[in-house]
Write an enzyme that holds these catalytic residues in place. Structure first.
Site, PDB file in Angstrom:
ATOM      1  N   LYS A  13      36.327  57.614  25.075  1.00 30.00           N
ATOM      2  CA  LYS A  13      36.757  58.573  26.323  1.00 30.00           C
ATOM      3  C   LYS A  13      35.652  58.544  27.321  1.00 30.00           C
ATOM      4  CE  LYS A  13      36.346  62.097  23.338  1.00 30.00           C
ATOM      5  NZ  LYS A  13      35.879  61.477  22.113  1.00 30.00           N
ATOM      6  N   ARG A  88      40.146  70.532  22.546  1.00 28.51           N
ATOM      7  CA  ARG A  88      39.740  70.183  21.433  1.00 28.51           C
ATOM      8  C   ARG A  88      40.577  70.799  20.321  1.00 28.51           C
ATOM      9  NH1 ARG A  88      34.792  67.128  22.752  1.00 28.51           N
ATOM     10  NH2 ARG A  88      34.181  65.998  20.828  1.00 28.51           N
ATOM     11  N   ARG A 127      25.317  53.638  19.613  1.00 28.28           N
ATOM     12  CA  ARG A 127      25.440  53.896  21.147  1.00 28.28           C
ATOM     13  C   ARG A 127      24.183  54.231  21.584  1.00 28.28           C
ATOM     14  NH1 ARG A 127      29.384  58.316  22.796  1.00 28.28           N
ATOM     15  NH2 ARG A 127      28.485  59.515  21.032  1.00 28.28           N
ATOM     16  N   ARG A 161      21.715  59.926  21.454  1.00 29.04           N
ATOM     17  CA  ARG A 161      22.073  61.277  21.238  1.00 29.04           C
ATOM     18  C   ARG A 161      21.719  62.246  19.847  1.00 29.04           C
ATOM     19  NH1 ARG A 161      28.072  61.930  23.257  1.00 29.04           N
ATOM     20  NH2 ARG A 161      28.350  62.951  21.444  1.00 29.04           N
ATOM     21  N   ARG A 172      31.523  65.449  12.689  1.00 25.66           N
ATOM     22  CA  ARG A 172      32.267  65.465  14.035  1.00 25.66           C
ATOM     23  C   ARG A 172      33.660  65.044  13.758  1.00 25.66           C
ATOM     24  NH1 ARG A 172      28.112  62.370  17.407  1.00 25.66           N
ATOM     25  NH2 ARG A 172      29.796  62.143  18.969  1.00 25.66           N
TER      26      ARG A 172
HETATM   27  P1  AP5 Z   1      32.179  56.404  24.218  1.00 25.93           P
HETATM   28  O1  AP5 Z   1      33.135  56.108  25.371  1.00 25.93           O
HETATM   29  O2  AP5 Z   1      30.940  57.085  24.212  1.00 25.93           O
HETATM   30  O3  AP5 Z   1      32.962  57.365  23.277  1.00 25.93           O
HETATM   31  P2  AP5 Z   1      33.409  58.774  23.351  1.00 25.93           P
HETATM   32  O4  AP5 Z   1      34.924  58.687  22.929  1.00 25.93           O
HETATM   33  O5  AP5 Z   1      33.229  59.216  24.818  1.00 25.93           O
HETATM   34  O6  AP5 Z   1      32.582  59.610  22.150  1.00 25.93           O
HETATM   35  P3  AP5 Z   1      31.707  60.753  22.104  1.00 25.93           P
HETATM   36  O7  AP5 Z   1      31.112  60.326  20.965  1.00 25.93           O
HETATM   37  O8  AP5 Z   1      31.159  61.266  23.404  1.00 25.93           O
HETATM   38  O9  AP5 Z   1      32.755  61.896  21.900  1.00 25.93           O
HETATM   39  P4  AP5 Z   1      32.752  63.102  21.467  1.00 25.93           P
HETATM   40  O10 AP5 Z   1      33.994  63.586  21.247  1.00 25.93           O
HETATM   41  O11 AP5 Z   1      32.088  63.127  19.860  1.00 25.93           O
HETATM   42  O12 AP5 Z   1      31.376  63.749  22.049  1.00 25.93           O
HETATM   43  P5  AP5 Z   1      31.262  64.820  23.058  1.00 25.93           P
HETATM   44  O13 AP5 Z   1      30.105  64.628  23.755  1.00 25.93           O
HETATM   45  O14 AP5 Z   1      32.561  65.078  23.799  1.00 25.93           O
HETATM   46  O15 AP5 Z   1      31.737  55.129  23.294  1.00 25.93           O
HETATM   47  C1  AP5 Z   1      30.999  55.233  22.249  1.00 25.93           C
HETATM   48  C2  AP5 Z   1      30.302  53.642  22.026  1.00 25.93           C
HETATM   49  O16 AP5 Z   1      31.300  52.802  21.830  1.00 25.93           O
HETATM   50  C3  AP5 Z   1      29.484  53.410  23.406  1.00 25.93           C
HETATM   51  O17 AP5 Z   1      28.369  52.791  22.917  1.00 25.93           O
HETATM   52  C4  AP5 Z   1      30.709  52.292  24.005  1.00 25.93           C
HETATM   53  O18 AP5 Z   1      29.864  51.292  24.643  1.00 25.93           O
HETATM   54  C5  AP5 Z   1      31.222  51.472  22.684  1.00 25.93           C
HETATM   55  N1  AP5 Z   1      32.550  51.526  23.261  1.00 25.93           N
HETATM   56  C6  AP5 Z   1      33.851  52.093  23.846  1.00 25.93           C
HETATM   57  N2  AP5 Z   1      34.761  51.465  23.825  1.00 25.93           N
HETATM   58  C7  AP5 Z   1      34.593  50.570  23.114  1.00 25.93           C
HETATM   59  C8  AP5 Z   1      35.745  49.322  22.742  1.00 25.93           C
HETATM   60  N3  AP5 Z   1      36.795  49.357  23.143  1.00 25.93           N
HETATM   61  N4  AP5 Z   1      35.201  48.324  22.054  1.00 25.93           N
HETATM   62  C9  AP5 Z   1      33.880  48.398  21.446  1.00 25.93           C
HETATM   63  N5  AP5 Z   1      32.861  49.356  21.822  1.00 25.93           N
HETATM   64  C10 AP5 Z   1      33.318  50.297  22.639  1.00 25.93           C
HETATM   65  O19 AP5 Z   1      30.978  66.199  22.267  1.00 25.93           O
HETATM   66  C11 AP5 Z   1      29.819  66.414  21.433  1.00 25.93           C
HETATM   67  C12 AP5 Z   1      29.732  67.733  20.963  1.00 25.93           C
HETATM   68  O20 AP5 Z   1      29.938  68.621  21.992  1.00 25.93           O
HETATM   69  C13 AP5 Z   1      31.067  67.885  20.068  1.00 25.93           C
HETATM   70  O21 AP5 Z   1      30.439  67.342  18.548  1.00 25.93           O
HETATM   71  C14 AP5 Z   1      30.878  69.582  20.052  1.00 25.93           C
HETATM   72  O22 AP5 Z   1      29.985  70.123  19.252  1.00 25.93           O
HETATM   73  C15 AP5 Z   1      30.918  69.804  21.763  1.00 25.93           C
HETATM   74  N6  AP5 Z   1      31.998  69.864  22.532  1.00 25.93           N
HETATM   75  C16 AP5 Z   1      32.251  68.952  23.229  1.00 25.93           C
HETATM   76  N7  AP5 Z   1      33.358  69.562  23.992  1.00 25.93           N
HETATM   77  C17 AP5 Z   1      33.847  70.784  23.149  1.00 25.93           C
HETATM   78  C18 AP5 Z   1      35.025  71.452  23.166  1.00 25.93           C
HETATM   79  N8  AP5 Z   1      36.075  71.095  24.037  1.00 25.93           N
HETATM   80  N9  AP5 Z   1      35.280  72.655  22.276  1.00 25.93           N
HETATM   81  C19 AP5 Z   1      34.287  72.296  21.323  1.00 25.93           C
HETATM   82  N10 AP5 Z   1      32.983  72.007  21.345  1.00 25.93           N
HETATM   83  C20 AP5 Z   1      32.874  70.817  22.281  1.00 25.93           C
END
Ligand code: AP5
Length: 219
Positions: A13, A88, A127, A161, A172
């Protein structure tokens, strides 16, 4: 244009949001990034969210809805935004409907990134980010052009992270399947859902996303 990127942790994402902001001039709104900033700054929201995030749970709906309600009314969102990590839960999705309605805005598309579970664990455990500008890299899939130097800002400092470890990733993923996956049906029923193959290489996923955006009629 207002978009949602939907998918499990590690689906890409953030990576795709960054690519679209460059080509489309949209603002990336990542609730994860906003919460991590709050944790770092030690604000009351950060204090509440920190332990939950480290355990891989979801921060309470009221907290994230308030953050997004304030953020999408900011002047830089007037030309459109990409929601990355929000909504979410069904409650967050319903609140977003109300927020957009109140501002006479509409959702143009919800783009689901479909990725195998095994690949997610590999992506998250490999990552790392630039400590200065936050640009995201991966040990094998997405390395800086010059080893040890950030492509975007030239920094040589990188971080991982706190929630990118095997145990938290399982929590997660469970939170995703329990709370977030129902949004796929929610947005399908609203005629907004578009699905891309998130297993493809990063540049190919971006092409799929751009293809969807090209098909969205301008207002
Ligand atoms: P990346 O692009 O970083 O993936 P992502 O989908 O953004 O993953 P996140 O781990 O950031 O998502 P998340 O939803 O768990 O975390 P968030 O910060 O939102 O890619 C990942 C890796 O893969 C990178 O190294 C990249 O280079 C590689 N990659 C990407 N595409 C690729 C491809 N096509 N092929 C190969 N490699 C690839 O949330 C963190 C925490 O915050 C949550 O757990 C929760 O506690 C809280 N939180 C956030 N939002 C909310 C909400 N709305 N409600 C409640 N709690 C929330």
């Amino acid at each position: 244009m207002n978009l949602i990127l939907l998918g499990p942790p590690g689906a890409g994402k953030g990576t795709q949001a960054e690519a679209i902001t460059k080509t489309r001039g949209l603002v990336q709104l990542s609730t994860g990034d906003m919460l991590r900033q709050a944790v770092k700054a030690g604000t009351p929201v950060g204090i509440e969210a920190g332990a939950i995030m480290e355990a891989g749970g979801l921060v309470p709906d009221e907290v994230v809805i308030k953050i997004i309600a304030e953020r999408i009314t900011a002047p830089d969102c007037v030309n459109g935004f990409i929601l990355d990590g929000f909504p979410r839960t069904l409650k967050q999705a319903a609140a977003l409907d109300v927020l957009l309605g109140d501002q006479n805005k509409k959702l143009d598309a919800v783009i689901e990134l479909k990725v195998d579970d095994a690949a997610l664990v590999d992506r998250i455990s490999g990552r790392y980010m630039c400590a200065d500008c936050g640009a995201s890299y991966h040990d094998t899939n997405c390395q800086p052009k010059v080893a040890g130097v950030c492509d975007r800002c030239g920094s040589t400092q990188f971080v991982r992270r706190a929630d990118d470890n095997a145990e938290t990733v399982r929590n997660r993923l469970m939170a995703y399947y329990r709370e977030t996956a129902p949004l796929i049906g929610y947005y399908f029923a609203k005629g907004k859902l578009k699905t891309v193959d998130g297993m493809a290489p990063i540049a190919d996923v971006t092409k799929q996303v751009e293809g969807i955006l090209a098909g969205i009629a301008s207002p």
